[in-house]
Design an enzyme around this catalytic site. Sequence first.
Site, PDB file in Angstrom:
ATOM      1  CG  ASP A 179      -2.290   0.345   1.029  1.00  0.00           C
ATOM      2  OD1 ASP A 179      -2.518   1.397   0.418  1.00  0.00           O
ATOM      3  OD2 ASP A 179      -3.167  -0.426   1.450  1.00  0.00           O
ATOM      4  CD  GLU A 338      -9.069   4.092  -1.298  1.00  0.00           C
ATOM      5  OE1 GLU A 338      -9.955   3.725  -0.524  1.00  0.00           O
ATOM      6  OE2 GLU A 338      -8.192   4.930  -0.980  1.00  0.00           O
TER       7      GLU A 338
END
Length: 642
Positions: A179, A338
């Site tokens: 991430d 995202e």
Amino acid sequence: MISMQSRVRDIYAHPIGRDVLDKILMQMGRSSKWITNPFVGSLRLSTLKKFLGSTLGDDFFDTFIALLNSEPDKPRTDRVADKPSWWKEAVFYQIYPISFQDSNGDGLGDLQGIIQRLDILQDLGIDALWLCPVYDSPLDDNGYDIRNYRKIHQQFGSLEDMDELIAAVHARGMRIIMDLVVNHSSDEHPFFLEALKDPNSPKRDYYFIRQGKEDGSPPNNWKSFFSGPAWKKLDDKTYALHLFSSKQMDFNWDSPAFRKEVAGLVRWWLERGIDGFRLDVINYISKQPGLPDGNRFIGDLMEYTGIEHYFYGPKLHAYLHELRQKAFEPYGAFSVGETPGIGLQMGKLLTQDHRQELDLIFNFDHLETPGHVRFDDYLYDLNFLKHYYLDYSKALTGHEWLSLYLENHDNPRMSSKVNPDPSLRDPLSKLLITILLLLKGTPFLFQGQELGRGNQAFTCLDEFRDVESLNKYQALLDEGKSEEEALAVLLTGSRDHSRIVMAWDDSLHGGFSSAQPWIKQDDLYKEVNVDAQRDNPDSIWRFTQDLIRLRKSIAGFAYSDIHFFEEGRKDYFCWERRIKAESSPSQKAGHSGQVIHVAMNLSAEGKDFPTLQKADAQLAICNYPHKAVTTFFEPYEVRIWQ
Ligand code: ISL
């Protein structure tokens, strides 16, 4: 150029205009027919302003026009063949490390724990892992507040453990992405501390540190996603911007020195062997210069005042392209962004391959049905999901690719949203997994989904851990809600539902840890666990494994065309994947011309679907035991013919 003289149909013909109008209509629970009808379509913005100006606010039209005019490009619409890539063929699995497996008995998951469970993931058929943040962090937002990007939080292990994990994943022929949280850092990051300490430090320019208004109030009216204003007061006059918690300070991507830091950081991790990144809220990185006040109407509608000034900022494409060139491209690394609030057309502009920005995005539009937000208590209608994926699938041109996901660490479990009845959990979970694994796109499973985990049975505030939930509870009380009412809201929408620990077997704490887990674990683990499901050929875990095997048994499956049937028939979702010859580099001979036919009943009621007999094909997989295949479909029944 769009101006006040433009008509509604001109706006709808503009990629951004179309996405924004679709979003507004969806939020209001209205169909696009509202806008496509000739009367509304011919209205000029100036006319609309006369009628709606007082509701929408003076700044609405200016902001909207500026947003549209900031995007000169249109997505490509010509259709081309899919270019093969490993990430288009892979089945991804998202790991929430703190809740996956504890190896050292502290009740918290860690990297060595993940290594212990890799064989099971490989057995399930997983090709690639996405690891939520494991970096050094004060853990105000479970690691999405990073203090040191080049260090592993000691609770998860060390850099050596991370290297070992990367090697162990690769040794199994799998891949791993991390991430990348670079819209903001922790307020304990040395850059922020230095920016605070020395007003002349170059690091000051890495963040948004601004003077408040004359009356001492924050620099603008933007709201935080985690309740309250998006500004943290530093002293009498100064504030720092935080779109998320007050310990997550937004970075200023307009600083070239800062962007260089990010590229360096990405390369540093790619050098260590990871295969790519999931980029956290990456569409928020470019803020409108001057940080103007947000429009009140949009703020009320979308819940977050100010969002129109950063969800698709003026430099977004430029910064993503630059990062791709400087860091991802040299390593051939994969990226999935995202992107809350990004619609179909904007998504294409972010991912079409010739643009060299992102490979994939996680779109949010399917997570709730029109007119609802995550904290609303309602039942999700799967017919909406069907049409969402129909529209998306048909819009694909070969220049871009679809990500398929229904769950992650930010959402309650999908099966609970659709139907909380535990007696239907099994067929419903299998239906949802079929959608992910057999539509055309890259599936992302979230841990526990392969077990059909539903929401957690939380009973009181003390059991919640998430900063968003805790802030929300307080904000609701401040608004005058009772404690029971506030708790009911958390029970509906809390992100903690998906953050509970994995259940591996029926031993104490479900084999997750020898100690009490960091978050409440309900008793369900005694039946719903990996061991039990691996032993049971009818389980959700085994169903998932079967579908992944089916995908893999057919060379070129990922690139095969998709055709839908009887699209308008309610509660009925049916499609076919037609396998082409020579569509994959890993193509094995003899598989061309195959067809996978999928039909499902989206409703909790049994239904008769008379035309569904596929007498010529073999029923390969079904989520109900069948003696004879009839036209009657059980609740949430799925049939897959090969
Ligand atoms: O919870 C939300 C807003 O109230 C979600 O919209 C969520 O914050 C949004 O999806 C962004 O998520 C990502 O960034 C956040 C982090 O808390 C989430 O866990 C992460 O997935 C801030 O880094």
